[in-house]
Design an enzyme around this catalytic site. Structure first.
Site, PDB file in Angstrom:
ATOM      1  CB  SER A   1      41.977  41.622  47.371  1.00  0.00           C
ATOM      2  OG  SER A   1      42.348  42.603  46.283  1.00  0.00           O
TER       3      SER A   1
ATOM      4  CE1 TYR B   1      37.614  41.553  44.323  1.00  0.00           C
ATOM      5  CE2 TYR B   1      39.124  43.127  44.941  1.00  0.00           C
ATOM      6  CZ  TYR B   1      39.052  41.798  44.955  1.00  0.00           C
ATOM      7  OH  TYR B   1      39.852  40.804  44.520  1.00  0.00           O
TER       8      TYR B   1
END
Length: 265
Positions: A157, A170
């Site tokens: 990501s 995350y």
């Protein structure tokens, strides 16, 4: 398509074709579904892994003529991952590609001081431990199969580089995934196992629908953000996947061109 769940139910479908074999985790929706469809259309045999058999079957139905295998699996469970790769080898004979995609954002917008340990652990178990378990299982198959080798592509990501507010679980797991990618890439060299990572920003999926409505920025403002077509991500993954094993995209970043990531937004 064949369907397998880890309770032992098997429904036989069409025969699989010769050629390259991919495992795509989180294949029932979003980026996983888009990548699986792109590979199926490109002539790959694809094992579709996820927690819900019905969504995996929906993915397979988008390319009904292509050889696929739906396997219900929770990547955070070691026994599920072992069963997944055993089913793939039993059905297709080998593993040429793992797209390590399954993941979760976790509870969005929760300040770190209010974050429960259970919520933290769920994200770590899925995003990091699950990625490790799948990579380990793929690595074992790729090392021992003949011809030897294969490719692992981890879905990172842009949070692996720059966090959003209130995203500690995350962001931490995506940073850790970058370290896992580098270590696996090094360890895979003697066995023709290529390992790379794609860092994705604002691909249009159900998980990112909130981006267009407005998300919290570092300055405290809530601002709508642009998104890109998830098919562009899928084409990038396929390009990485179809390189010869003598070449590797170590890291790729694909994002909506004008999203607030580079610079100050």
């Amino acid at each position: 398509m064949d369907t397998v769940n880890n309770a032992g139910d098997v429904r036989a479908g069409g025969e699989g074709g010769a050629g390259r074999v991919a495992v795509v985790t989180g294949a029932g929706s979003g980026i996983g579904r888009a990548v699986a469809v792109e590979l199926l259309r490109g002539g790959w045999s694809v094992a579709l892994a996820g927690r819900r058999t019905e969504t995996l079957e929906e993915t397979a139905a988008l390319v009904p003529s292509a050889p696929s295998l739906a396997v219900r699996a929770d990547v955070a469970r070691e026994e599920d991952v072992s069963a997944l790769f055993a089913a793939v080898v039993d059905r297709f004979g080998r593993v040429d590609l793992l797209f390590n995609n399954a993941g979760t954002f976790g509870p969005g917008g929760v300040p770190v001081e209010e974050l429960s340990y259970d919520a933290w652990k769920h994200v770590v178990d899925t995003n990091l431990n699950g990625a490790f378990l799948c990579a380990q299982a793929a690595y074992r198959r790729m090392k021992e199969q003949d011809p030897q080798g294969g490719r692992i592509i981890n879905n990172g990501s842009i949070s692996a580089h720059t966090p959003r507010p209130h995203s500690a679980p995350y962001t931490a797991t995506k940073h850790a995934l970058t370290g896992l990618t580098k270590a696996l890439s090094l360890d895979g060299r003697p066995y023709r196992i290529a390992v790379g990572q794609i860092d994705i920003g604002n691909a249009a999926t159900d998980m990112t629908a909130r981006m267009e409505k407005g998300v919290l920025q570092a300055n405290g403002e809530v601002v709508p953000e642009p998104v890109m077509d998830v098919a562009d991500v899928a084409r990038t993954v396929r390009h990485m996947a179809e390189l010869p094993l003598e070449a590797n995209v170590q890291f790729a970043t694909v994002l909506a061109t004008t999203m607030p990531y580079v610079g100050r937004g």
